[in-house]
Design an enzyme around this catalytic site. Structure first.
Site, PDB file in Angstrom:
ATOM      1  N   HIS A  54       0.834  -1.211   0.000  1.00 31.77           N
ATOM      2  CA  HIS A  54       0.000   0.000   0.000  1.00 31.77           C
ATOM      3  C   HIS A  54       0.862   1.253   0.000  1.00 31.77           C
ATOM      4  CE1 HIS A  54      -3.822  -2.236   1.508  1.00 31.77           C
ATOM      5  NE2 HIS A  54      -3.745  -2.188   0.187  1.00 31.77           N
ATOM      6  N   CYS A 109       2.751 -12.265   2.029  1.00 32.21           N
ATOM      7  CA  CYS A 109       3.743 -12.302   3.105  1.00 32.21           C
ATOM      8  C   CYS A 109       3.612 -13.626   3.853  1.00 32.21           C
ATOM      9  CB  CYS A 109       3.535 -11.138   4.068  1.00 32.21           C
ATOM     10  SG  CYS A 109       4.694 -11.196   5.451  1.00 32.21           S
ATOM     11  N   HIS A 137     -10.661  -4.548   4.574  1.00 37.24           N
ATOM     12  CA  HIS A 137      -9.225  -4.472   4.285  1.00 37.24           C
ATOM     13  C   HIS A 137      -8.848  -5.693   3.460  1.00 37.24           C
ATOM     14  CE1 HIS A 137      -4.875  -4.728   4.853  1.00 37.24           C
ATOM     15  NE2 HIS A 137      -4.924  -3.411   5.013  1.00 37.24           N
ATOM     16  N   GLU A 139      -6.313  -7.607   3.272  1.00 39.53           N
ATOM     17  CA  GLU A 139      -5.776  -8.788   3.969  1.00 39.53           C
ATOM     18  C   GLU A 139      -6.908  -9.587   4.624  1.00 39.53           C
ATOM     19  OE1 GLU A 139      -2.598  -8.178   6.923  1.00 39.53           O
ATOM     20  OE2 GLU A 139      -3.413  -9.899   8.013  1.00 39.53           O
ATOM     21  N   CYS A 207       2.223  -8.823  13.386  1.00 37.31           N
ATOM     22  CA  CYS A 207       3.557  -9.234  12.970  1.00 37.31           C
ATOM     23  C   CYS A 207       4.642  -8.464  13.711  1.00 37.31           C
ATOM     24  CB  CYS A 207       3.705  -9.081  11.463  1.00 37.31           C
ATOM     25  SG  CYS A 207       4.067  -7.412  10.973  1.00 37.31           S
ATOM     26  N   ASN A 237      -1.169  -0.399   8.822  1.00 38.97           N
ATOM     27  CA  ASN A 237      -0.175  -0.264   9.904  1.00 38.97           C
ATOM     28  C   ASN A 237       0.238   1.191  10.101  1.00 38.97           C
ATOM     29  OD1 ASN A 237       2.865   0.030   8.885  1.00 38.97           O
ATOM     30  ND2 ASN A 237       1.722  -1.136   7.355  1.00 38.97           N
ATOM     31  N   SER A 279       5.105  -0.062   4.659  1.00 39.28           N
ATOM     32  CA  SER A 279       5.120  -0.017   3.192  1.00 39.28           C
ATOM     33  C   SER A 279       5.634   1.321   2.660  1.00 39.28           C
ATOM     34  CB  SER A 279       3.714  -0.300   2.658  1.00 39.28           C
ATOM     35  OG  SER A 279       2.757   0.470   3.353  1.00 39.28           O
TER      36      SER A 279
END
Ligand code: SF4
Length: 329
Positions: A54, A109, A137, A139, A207, A237, A279
């Site tokens: 992103h 990922c 989102h 993900e 993560c 994030n 990102s």
């Protein structure tokens, strides 16, 4: 304490604290390198489903080299090279790729893929799976589409309370990788309090990169009057980093590009913290600092933080014997 605005002038040095770690994580580095190696190996065009990460700057750079970004595989000619982004994809997309006879390179990922595996395992054990994350989102949509059973998506303690499941239902939770650590702890506690039989990862799925960047913001926040977070508006994030600075009592702004920095933000400010989402490329941070330097004399300090030495293997579809032939970013 806020600086004395009356004593502040354009000549007053601005203390800049750079958070560490900040910016690219191992999953983003791997995804970008995957596209570059695919272009080097197969030539343009290489199709990428969704933004590989992103960040518009990153995507524009890859577009200039021959990457074509699409949201749906219906936009891709049959038999093309297709890369899945770091965020992961639903199974439906994998099936469409097979039907379109595309050569797929999966840059999901590995930490996102691990969440997919956990969710599938819990569902196979007969548990109702609760996915802690933000609906819509990419993900989260990918994780939902990787499990045959329907998942329950919750983003708050209130949504846990509203789940239409009896208290003795065997449940399990997984999480989006880029959430706020503290918010997620509260939601997990609510799940454990609500259901008597709960499974979940020993360490939550947020993560390492997300956790380290959030911790670095928390450590710097007491020492600055403003936080600037370099990151895209659709970067989960990066948005969490803004929230974490604000939760620590510091005004914070998301800065997608250096041109969006407004010098008025510095009025009455003597110190600023700078970080970047996973990102966001370093070049945007450099450009932001250049812009700050046009308005104030800077006193820059890079804070020490957790040293990250995580790397991920490239997708198996990329020829590992090519590793020595690095393509310039
Ligand atoms: Fe992977 Fe974390 Fe980076 Fe997302 S933020 S790509 S989960 S390492």
């Amino acid at each position: 304490m806020l600086a004395d605005e009356g004593a502040m002038s354009a000549d007053t040095p601005l203390r800049v604290l750079l958070a560490n770690p900040r910016g690219f994580c191992a999953g983003v580095e791997r995804a970008i390198e995957t596209v570059e190696r695919a272009l080097a190996k197969h030539g343009a065009p290489v199709y990428v489903r969704h933004e590989i990460v992103h960040n518009a700057r990153v995507c524009d750079g890859l577009r200039a080299k021959g990457a074509v970004f699409v949201e749906e595989l219906s936009e891709v000619p049959a038999g093309s090279v297709v890369i899945f982004s770091a965020h992961g994809v639903p199974r439906r997309v994998e099936e469409e790729a097979a039907a379109g006879h595309h050569a797929v390179i999966d840059a999901t990922c590995p930490l996102v893929a691990k969440v997919h595996g956990s969710a599938r395992r819990y569902a196979a054990e007969g548990r109702e799976v609760i996915l802690i994350g933000h609906r819509g989102h990419v993900e989260v949509e990918g994780t939902l589409g990787q499990v045959d059973a329907p998942l329950h998506v919750v983003a708050s303690v209130e949504e846990v309370a509203a789940l239409q499941l009896p208290a003795d239902t065997p449940v399990a939770y997984v999480t989006q990788t880029t959430l706020s650590v503290t918010d997620t702890q509260g939601i997990i506690a609510a799940i454990r309090a609500r259901f008597s039989d709960t499974e979940g990862p020993e360490t939550r799925d947020i993560c390492y990169a997300t956790q380290n960047r959030q911790q670095a913001v928390r450590e710097i926040a007491p020492d600055v009057e403003l936080f600037l977070v370099v990151g895209a508006r659709n970067s989960s994030n990066s948005n969490r980093l803004v929230e974490i600075a604000r939760d620590a009592g510091v005004p914070a702004r998301l800065v997608p590009a250096a041109e969006e920095f407004d010098p008025a933000w510095l009025e009455g400010i003597a110190s600023v913290g700078i970080t970047a989402g996973a990102s966001a490329p370093q070049v945007i941070i450099d450009e932001l600092i250049e812009r700050l330097a046009k308005h104030r004399t800077l006193d820059i300090e890079a804070r020490q933080g957790v040293r990250e030495n995580i790397t991920f293997k490239l997708p198996r579809e990329i020829d590992h014997r090519d590793r020595a032939r690095r393509v310039a970013v």
